[in-house]
Enzyme design. Structure first.
Site, PDB file in Angstrom:
ATOM      1  N   CYS A   1       0.855  -1.184   0.000  1.00  0.00           N
ATOM      2  CA  CYS A   1       0.000   0.000   0.000  1.00  0.00           C
ATOM      3  C   CYS A   1       0.899   1.245   0.000  1.00  0.00           C
ATOM      4  O   CYS A   1       2.023   1.210   0.479  1.00  0.00           O
ATOM      5  CB  CYS A   1      -0.929   0.107   1.188  1.00  0.00           C
ATOM      6  SG  CYS A   1      -2.053  -1.266   1.350  1.00  0.00           S
TER       7      CYS A   1
ATOM      8  N   ARG B   1       3.281   0.059  -5.351  1.00  0.00           N
ATOM      9  CA  ARG B   1       3.182  -0.589  -4.035  1.00  0.00           C
ATOM     10  C   ARG B   1       1.876  -1.351  -3.849  1.00  0.00           C
ATOM     11  O   ARG B   1       1.710  -2.097  -2.871  1.00  0.00           O
ATOM     12  CB  ARG B   1       3.270   0.470  -2.926  1.00  0.00           C
ATOM     13  CG  ARG B   1       4.552   1.258  -2.941  1.00  0.00           C
ATOM     14  CD  ARG B   1       4.498   2.321  -1.871  1.00  0.00           C
ATOM     15  NE  ARG B   1       4.542   1.719  -0.559  1.00  0.00           N
ATOM     16  CZ  ARG B   1       5.645   1.445   0.106  1.00  0.00           C
ATOM     17  NH1 ARG B   1       6.813   1.697  -0.433  1.00  0.00           N
ATOM     18  NH2 ARG B   1       5.596   0.908   1.301  1.00  0.00           N
TER      19      ARG B   1
ATOM     20  N   TRP C   1      -3.026  -2.512  -1.634  1.00  0.00           N
ATOM     21  CA  TRP C   1      -2.738  -3.901  -1.973  1.00  0.00           C
ATOM     22  C   TRP C   1      -3.424  -4.702  -0.876  1.00  0.00           C
ATOM     23  O   TRP C   1      -3.007  -4.663   0.285  1.00  0.00           O
ATOM     24  CB  TRP C   1      -1.234  -4.151  -1.981  1.00  0.00           C
ATOM     25  CG  TRP C   1      -0.844  -5.506  -2.457  1.00  0.00           C
ATOM     26  CD1 TRP C   1      -0.679  -5.899  -3.754  1.00  0.00           C
ATOM     27  CD2 TRP C   1      -0.558  -6.652  -1.643  1.00  0.00           C
ATOM     28  NE1 TRP C   1      -0.306  -7.215  -3.788  1.00  0.00           N
ATOM     29  CE2 TRP C   1      -0.232  -7.715  -2.519  1.00  0.00           C
ATOM     30  CE3 TRP C   1      -0.548  -6.901  -0.273  1.00  0.00           C
ATOM     31  CZ2 TRP C   1       0.102  -8.981  -2.071  1.00  0.00           C
ATOM     32  CZ3 TRP C   1      -0.225  -8.163   0.178  1.00  0.00           C
ATOM     33  CH2 TRP C   1       0.098  -9.183  -0.730  1.00  0.00           C
TER      34      TRP C   1
ATOM     35  N   ASN D   1      -0.990   1.677   6.003  1.00  0.00           N
ATOM     36  CA  ASN D   1      -0.187   0.673   5.304  1.00  0.00           C
ATOM     37  C   ASN D   1       0.326  -0.279   6.378  1.00  0.00           C
ATOM     38  O   ASN D   1       0.961   0.167   7.326  1.00  0.00           O
ATOM     39  CB  ASN D   1       0.981   1.377   4.584  1.00  0.00           C
ATOM     40  CG  ASN D   1       1.957   0.402   3.973  1.00  0.00           C
ATOM     41  OD1 ASN D   1       1.601  -0.732   3.661  1.00  0.00           O
ATOM     42  ND2 ASN D   1       3.197   0.829   3.788  1.00  0.00           N
ATOM     43  N   GLY D   2       0.003  -1.570   6.251  1.00  0.00           N
ATOM     44  CA  GLY D   2       0.454  -2.529   7.257  1.00  0.00           C
ATOM     45  C   GLY D   2      -0.654  -3.506   7.602  1.00  0.00           C
ATOM     46  O   GLY D   2      -1.614  -3.653   6.846  1.00  0.00           O
TER      47      GLY D   2
ATOM     48  N   GLU E   1      16.373 -16.509 -11.656  1.00  0.00           N
ATOM     49  CA  GLU E   1      15.936 -15.123 -11.833  1.00  0.00           C
ATOM     50  C   GLU E   1      15.227 -14.955 -13.193  1.00  0.00           C
ATOM     51  O   GLU E   1      14.204 -14.266 -13.288  1.00  0.00           O
ATOM     52  CB  GLU E   1      17.157 -14.193 -11.720  1.00  0.00           C
ATOM     53  CG  GLU E   1      16.893 -12.724 -11.940  1.00  0.00           C
ATOM     54  CD  GLU E   1      15.840 -12.113 -11.018  1.00  0.00           C
ATOM     55  OE1 GLU E   1      15.424 -12.750 -10.037  1.00  0.00           O
ATOM     56  OE2 GLU E   1      15.410 -10.988 -11.312  1.00  0.00           O
TER      57      GLU E   1
ATOM     58  N   LYS F   1      11.385 -13.709 -13.626  1.00  0.00           N
ATOM     59  CA  LYS F   1      10.984 -12.566 -14.452  1.00  0.00           C
ATOM     60  C   LYS F   1       9.872 -12.974 -15.410  1.00  0.00           C
ATOM     61  O   LYS F   1       8.886 -12.262 -15.568  1.00  0.00           O
ATOM     62  CB  LYS F   1      12.173 -12.013 -15.263  1.00  0.00           C
ATOM     63  CG  LYS F   1      13.220 -11.297 -14.513  1.00  0.00           C
ATOM     64  CD  LYS F   1      12.837  -9.936 -13.938  1.00  0.00           C
ATOM     65  CE  LYS F   1      12.279 -10.046 -12.566  1.00  0.00           C
ATOM     66  NZ  LYS F   1      13.087  -9.916 -11.421  1.00  0.00           N
TER      67      LYS F   1
ATOM     68  N   GLU G   1       6.501 -13.608 -13.436  1.00  0.00           N
ATOM     69  CA  GLU G   1       5.831 -12.494 -12.758  1.00  0.00           C
ATOM     70  C   GLU G   1       5.298 -11.443 -13.711  1.00  0.00           C
ATOM     71  O   GLU G   1       4.298 -10.791 -13.398  1.00  0.00           O
ATOM     72  CB  GLU G   1       6.705 -11.863 -11.668  1.00  0.00           C
ATOM     73  CG  GLU G   1       7.923 -11.129 -12.154  1.00  0.00           C
ATOM     74  CD  GLU G   1       8.786 -10.599 -11.014  1.00  0.00           C
ATOM     75  OE1 GLU G   1       8.279 -10.386  -9.916  1.00  0.00           O
ATOM     76  OE2 GLU G   1       9.987 -10.410 -11.251  1.00  0.00           O
TER      77      GLU G   1
ATOM     78  N   HIS H   1      16.612 -36.280 -12.554  1.00  0.00           N
ATOM     79  CA  HIS H   1      16.014 -36.741 -11.294  1.00  0.00           C
ATOM     80  C   HIS H   1      14.524 -36.424 -11.213  1.00  0.00           C
ATOM     81  O   HIS H   1      13.934 -36.463 -10.141  1.00  0.00           O
ATOM     82  CB  HIS H   1      16.761 -36.139 -10.103  1.00  0.00           C
ATOM     83  CG  HIS H   1      18.202 -36.524 -10.075  1.00  0.00           C
ATOM     84  ND1 HIS H   1      18.618 -37.818  -9.825  1.00  0.00           N
ATOM     85  CD2 HIS H   1      19.320 -35.802 -10.336  1.00  0.00           C
ATOM     86  CE1 HIS H   1      19.940 -37.866  -9.901  1.00  0.00           C
ATOM     87  NE2 HIS H   1      20.386 -36.663 -10.214  1.00  0.00           N
TER      88      HIS H   1
ATOM     89  N   LYS I   1       5.673  -3.651  -5.078  1.00  0.00           N
ATOM     90  CA  LYS I   1       7.133  -3.577  -5.093  1.00  0.00           C
ATOM     91  C   LYS I   1       7.744  -3.690  -3.702  1.00  0.00           C
ATOM     92  O   LYS I   1       8.812  -4.263  -3.534  1.00  0.00           O
ATOM     93  CB  LYS I   1       7.573  -2.262  -5.727  1.00  0.00           C
ATOM     94  CG  LYS I   1       9.070  -2.153  -5.878  1.00  0.00           C
ATOM     95  CD  LYS I   1       9.467  -1.709  -7.229  1.00  0.00           C
ATOM     96  CE  LYS I   1      10.958  -1.820  -7.458  1.00  0.00           C
ATOM     97  NZ  LYS I   1      11.298  -3.085  -8.097  1.00  0.00           N
TER      98      LYS I   1
HETATM   99  C1  F6R Z   1      10.839  -9.632  -8.230  1.00  0.00           C
HETATM  100  C2  F6R Z   1      10.946  -8.724  -7.114  1.00  0.00           C
HETATM  101  C3  F6R Z   1      10.729  -9.271  -5.752  1.00  0.00           C
HETATM  102  C4  F6R Z   1      11.660  -8.597  -4.740  1.00  0.00           C
HETATM  103  C5  F6R Z   1      11.319  -9.066  -3.326  1.00  0.00           C
HETATM  104  C6  F6R Z   1      12.255  -8.490  -2.295  1.00  0.00           C
HETATM  105  O1  F6R Z   1      11.081  -8.996  -9.434  1.00  0.00           O
HETATM  106  O2  F6R Z   1      11.177  -7.562  -7.275  1.00  0.00           O
HETATM  107  O3  F6R Z   1      10.884 -10.656  -5.733  1.00  0.00           O
HETATM  108  O4  F6R Z   1      12.967  -8.900  -5.067  1.00  0.00           O
HETATM  109  O5  F6R Z   1      10.008  -8.695  -3.008  1.00  0.00           O
HETATM  110  O6  F6R Z   1      12.214  -7.105  -2.283  1.00  0.00           O
HETATM  111  P1  F6R Z   1      13.371  -6.235  -1.660  1.00  0.00           P
HETATM  112  O7  F6R Z   1      14.580  -6.411  -2.489  1.00  0.00           O
HETATM  113  O8  F6R Z   1      12.850  -4.824  -1.697  1.00  0.00           O
HETATM  114  O9  F6R Z   1      13.576  -6.725  -0.265  1.00  0.00           O
END
Ligand code: F6R
Length: 609
Positions: free
Chosen positions: A2, A27, A74, A100-101, A482, A486, A489, A505, A604
């Site tokens: 949020c 967010r 969110w 937020n929380g 990774e 990507k 997501e 396996h 994010k």
């Molecule tokens: C994926 C992504 C998330 C963050 C994760 C940790 O693209 O961005 O998986 O890496 O939420 O976030 P931080 O780095 O802010 O602790």
């Protein structure tokens, strides 16, 4: 998650709140709302959906007001809907809050407040805060907020306004971030600095247990008991230009293209080509302490966890240390066994991820030191760690992390070499060779970015697929993870990553013409092994794309398509192999019409558990 925003000052409030919410939208973006105070009344507008829906609704029926609050949500408690969107009101509608929380004891509080006669209109945990403030309100909003938060359990960043104590925004923080911006006769509060940057670079970050009272005449800071707190006002180095798209279709693409610069900036001034030394006095950790380190534990979530997995190879190969890499969300619930010879490094772009922060707190005092790698100055993680190494990536707006991943790997390599030098595990010649190779990485990344069109053409063939497999080994296995993250997501294509040797396996059973494989196969110590793994897939009619060295002629005979990358020091190959995977995922997602910068269900900054 949020985002919250507040503004008090002489300018028109609605455009400032809407612009601010757009910058916080990463967010959370399932509903949004604003509240404005106008001539003794509070007007609230809320919508389900994104900020543009709120903006359109405000255009149709505008709201007036001299100061106000905004929120982008969110959902945690209560489905995304107009009723559950913030701001939330008390019974009278004269007190309004954004939050937020998570309030963990909200059901108990709600029952009690209902018994006392309060009427609830939403399914959220947040609404209890509005009613608690109402219950304690005797003319001073800050006093009522203090009394309300005294009974809350959980995490909160809140901002409140009251029609009966006008010209005042009261904010409180326990957990999620709150930043206060100091403009010319105007003051803002926000969940991060992005919305503030268009108005001022002067900010103060609330610490846990602190409140801010914003009035037209200035800002007062107190603790939760009402004692005055002196806050440092910092001037930020980030500028508003850094959060524009600058001609790119999406922030994510812009951020992928910024990576050479980001690696250069994160390296800048931190190595010496004369002495071969890594210069990290800024960490504030004495080399004598690092000399005694016998083990490293790297802790993070998501993409940052993948950076940690790459970091493991830096620590093993350079510093000759055993390394554990842990998810923050798991580590915090383990029987944590640390000792004074263990170095803990937490990695977090936002510096606010609740699980990583909890892991930091669980480790502090039980190990040699907790270092943080973060992109966010004065974030909670930065403030609580024993030492910080900032990644100089600039603001990352795309929800999917790209440039901060490469920046984190850069920072981890620097720390690993720094520890290696403190321990005498690496000599000057090897250090210099590594640093020189590192400095060539940005230029090699630029070469890969120069092939973006070719990668796009290749990616477009895979737009209709539903599944993808990513294979890598050794230092490129985390890169496979990774790449798969990507793709899933942002394009919503199911993707899994395996170390090549694990295929036989189990996962090889998945292989058929509908399950393509992306193989990362630079010429390193596991090249021949990966070739065998690829042959096993080809023998089962699987389609294989390979990210391989540009001069590797052999691989072209063995796979269906190749994305060439320049050769580099084997440990540094992840900086190069990840770039085509980011572009590949981006082009598929963009072609599928996905909301690349704000993928569904994601936010994010994950400030809740
Ligand atoms: C994926 C992504 C998330 C963050 C994760 C940790 O693209 O961005 O998986 O890496 O939420 O976030 P931080 O780095 O802010 O602790």
């Amino acid at each position: 998650m949020c985002g919250i925003i507040g503004y008090i000052g002489p300018k028109k409030v609605v455009p400032i709140l809407i612009e601010g919410l757009k910058k916080l939208e990463y967010r959370g973006y399932d509903s949004a709302g604003v509240a404005l105070v106008d001539k003794g009344k509070i007007h609230v507008k809320r919508v389900k959906g994104k900020i543009k829906e709120l903006e359109a609704s405000l255009k149709k029926s505008p709201l007036a007001g001299s100061y106000g609050l905004g929120h982008t949500r969110w959902a945690t408690h209560g489905r995304p809907s107009e009723e559950n969107a913030h701001p939330h009101r008390d019974c009278s509608g004269r007190i309004v809050i954004v939050h937020n929380g998570i309030i963990e004891n909200y059901l108990v509080l709600k029952r009690k407040l209902k018994d006392e006669g309060h009427t609830f209109t939403t399914e959220t945990d947040t609404e209890v805060i509005a009613h608690l403030i109402e219950k304690h309100f005797k003319g001073s909003l800050e006093n009522a907020v203090r009394a309300a938060i005294a009974v809350l359990e959980g995490a909160f960043a809140i901002a409140a306004i009251s029609a009966d104590d006008p010209d005042k925004i009261v904010a409180a923080k326990l957990g999620p971030p709150v930043v206060v911006g100091f403009g010319d006769d105007e003051y803002l509060l926000s969940s991060d600095i992005n919305p503030i940057l268009s108005h001022t670079q002067k900010v103060a970050f609330l610490d846990d247990g602190e409140m801010a009272i914003l009035e037209p005449s200035g800002v007062t800071f107190t603790d939760f008991k009402g004692n005055a707190v002196k806050k440092k006002v910092e001037t930020l180095a980030w500028n508003p230009m850094m959060i524009e798209k600058r001609g790119f279709k999406h922030f994510m693409l812009k951020e992928i293209f910024e990576q050479p610069e980001v690696v250069r900036d994160t390296l800048l001034g931190r190595t010496s080509l004369d002495s071969g030394k890594v210069l990290l006095d800024e960490l504030g950790v004495k080399p004598q302490l690092l000399k005694k380190v016998r083990k490293a534990v790297l802790i993070a979530c998501g993409t940052s966890y993948h950076a940690g997995l790459v970091g493991r190879y830096f620590f093993e190969s350079l510093a000759k240390l055993p390394v554990d890499v842990e998810y923050g969300s798991e580590f915090r619930y383990r029987d944590i066994i640390l000792d004074k010879e263990t170095l803990v490094v937490v990695i977090s772009q936002s510096g606010e991820t609740a699980d990583t922060l909890a892991a930091l707190r669980a480790s502090k005092g039980k190990c040699a030191a907790v270092l943080a790698v973060t992109n966010t100055v004065s974030s909670s993680i930065a403030r609580e760690a024993d030492g910080v190494l900032y990644t100089h990536a600039g603001p990352e707006i795309g929800v999917a992390a790209t440039k901060t991943f490469t920046a984190q790997m850069t920072a981890l390599a620097l720390i690993a070499l720094y520890v290696a030098q403190a321990r005498g595990a690496v000599d000057k010649k090897a250090s210099l060779a590594f640093i020189q190779e590192f400095q060539r990485i940005p230029h090699k990344m630029e070469k890969i970015l120069g092939q973006a069109k070719t990668i796009e053409d290749l990616a477009l063939h895979f737009v209709p697929f539903s599944h993808f497999l990513y294979l890598g080994r050794w230092v490129n296995f985390p890169v496979a993870m990774e790449g798969a993250l990507k793709l899933k997501e942002i394009s919503y294509i199911h993707a899994e990553a395996y170390p090549g040797g694990e295929m036989k396996h189990g996962p090889i059973a998945l292989i058929d013409e509908n399950m393509p494989t992306m193989a990362i196969i630079p010429e390193d110590r596991v090249y021949d092994k990966m070739l065998s793994n690829i042959s096993e897939i080809k023998a089962r009619l699987g389609y294989v794309l390979a990210v391989a060295h540009e001069n590797d002629a052999q691989i072209r005979q063995r796979v269906d398509a190749v994305i060439p990358v320049p050769a580099a020091h084997p440990l540094l190959m992840p900086f190069l192999t990840v770039v085509p995977l980011q572009l590949f995922a981006y082009y598929i997602a963009a072609k599928r019409g996905a909301d690349v910068d704000q993928p569904r269900n994601l936010a994010k900054s994950v400030t809740v558990e």
